[in-house]
Design a protein around this motif. Structure first.
Motif, PDB file in Angstrom:
ATOM      1  N   THR A  29       3.355 -37.003  12.795  1.00  0.00           N
ATOM      2  CA  THR A  29       3.966 -35.713  12.513  1.00  0.00           C
ATOM      3  C   THR A  29       5.224 -35.611  13.362  1.00  0.00           C
ATOM      4  O   THR A  29       5.205 -35.921  14.549  1.00  0.00           O
ATOM      5  CB  THR A  29       2.994 -34.577  12.873  1.00  0.00           C
ATOM      6  OG1 THR A  29       1.785 -34.777  12.139  1.00  0.00           O
ATOM      7  CG2 THR A  29       3.573 -33.232  12.526  1.00  0.00           C
ATOM      8  N   SER A  46       4.934 -33.301   8.246  1.00  0.00           N
ATOM      9  CA  SER A  46       3.757 -34.159   8.315  1.00  0.00           C
ATOM     10  C   SER A  46       4.110 -35.583   7.900  1.00  0.00           C
ATOM     11  O   SER A  46       5.209 -35.849   7.405  1.00  0.00           O
ATOM     12  CB  SER A  46       2.661 -33.619   7.404  1.00  0.00           C
ATOM     13  OG  SER A  46       3.026 -33.789   6.051  1.00  0.00           O
ATOM     14  N   ALA A  86       3.846 -23.710  15.686  1.00  0.00           N
ATOM     15  CA  ALA A  86       3.064 -24.940  15.554  1.00  0.00           C
ATOM     16  C   ALA A  86       1.677 -24.775  16.163  1.00  0.00           C
ATOM     17  O   ALA A  86       0.682 -25.211  15.584  1.00  0.00           O
ATOM     18  CB  ALA A  86       3.801 -26.098  16.214  1.00  0.00           C
ATOM     19  N   LYS A  89      -0.734 -23.048  13.982  1.00  0.00           N
ATOM     20  CA  LYS A  89      -1.262 -23.904  12.919  1.00  0.00           C
ATOM     21  C   LYS A  89      -2.049 -25.081  13.486  1.00  0.00           C
ATOM     22  O   LYS A  89      -2.344 -26.032  12.780  1.00  0.00           O
ATOM     23  CB  LYS A  89      -0.122 -24.421  12.050  1.00  0.00           C
ATOM     24  CG  LYS A  89       0.533 -23.331  11.251  1.00  0.00           C
ATOM     25  CD  LYS A  89       0.831 -23.812   9.886  1.00  0.00           C
ATOM     26  CE  LYS A  89       1.372 -22.647   9.083  1.00  0.00           C
ATOM     27  NZ  LYS A  89       1.621 -23.014   7.718  1.00  0.00           N
ATOM     28  N   ILE A  91      -1.120 -27.428  15.638  1.00  0.00           N
ATOM     29  CA  ILE A  91      -0.348 -28.664  15.778  1.00  0.00           C
ATOM     30  C   ILE A  91       0.148 -28.706  17.217  1.00  0.00           C
ATOM     31  O   ILE A  91       0.873 -27.821  17.652  1.00  0.00           O
ATOM     32  CB  ILE A  91       0.866 -28.673  14.821  1.00  0.00           C
ATOM     33  CG1 ILE A  91       0.414 -28.534  13.377  1.00  0.00           C
ATOM     34  CG2 ILE A  91       1.676 -29.946  15.004  1.00  0.00           C
ATOM     35  CD1 ILE A  91       1.539 -28.235  12.417  1.00  0.00           C
ATOM     36  N   VAL A  94       3.422 -34.043  18.437  1.00  0.00           N
ATOM     37  CA  VAL A  94       4.457 -34.400  17.467  1.00  0.00           C
ATOM     38  C   VAL A  94       5.337 -35.494  18.067  1.00  0.00           C
ATOM     39  O   VAL A  94       5.300 -35.747  19.272  1.00  0.00           O
ATOM     40  CB  VAL A  94       5.340 -33.188  17.087  1.00  0.00           C
ATOM     41  CG1 VAL A  94       4.553 -32.137  16.353  1.00  0.00           C
ATOM     42  CG2 VAL A  94       6.017 -32.599  18.296  1.00  0.00           C
TER      43      VAL A  94
END
Length: 121
Positions: A29, A46, A86, A89, A91, A94
């Motif tokens: 990601t 993604s 992020a 969600k 996440i 990264v």
């Protein structure tokens, strides 16, 4: 428009292709950053090339907090907002895709701000 062999744009595109190919091969990601002289944009994409989260200085709630959208203060706010969105969600990890831009100035400020608010890269 003819671009010379050693132009800034060609150098940026060469750096962009190299780093992006490596990230796509890994299937990670990415936090993709793009900047212009007036704005800065950030997206989390993604491995299937779907945009999961985005933030830019074009959004009204961000634009209202700033007097000028093309400076380090704007980059800091975008880094903060992209990190918060992020984390909402779920996440947290990264890879930083700077789109061929050199890692200094507004790009560095955005990355540092995103790290301070919880993103890991």
């Amino acid at each position: 428009m003819i671009i010379s062999k050693n132009s800034k744009m060609n150098s940026r595109m060469r750096r962009l292709k190299k780093s992006r190919c490596q990230m796509k091969a890994l299937g990670v990601t990415r936090l993709v950053v793009h900047r212009t002289s007036r704005h800065i944009y950030a997206q989390i994409i993604s491995s299937e090339s779907k945009v999961l989260v985005c933030a830019s200085t074009l959004e009204n709630q961000i634009k209202s907090r700033l007097t000028y959208t093309g400076n380090k203060k704007a980059s800091e706010i975008i880094g903060e907002i992209i990190a918060k969105r992020a984390l909402l969600k779920k996440i947290s990890n990264v890879s930083f895709d700077r789109s061929g831009f050199k890692y200094h100035g507004r790009i560095k400020v955005l990355a540092d701000s995103a790290r301070n608010f919880g993103l890991k890269f």
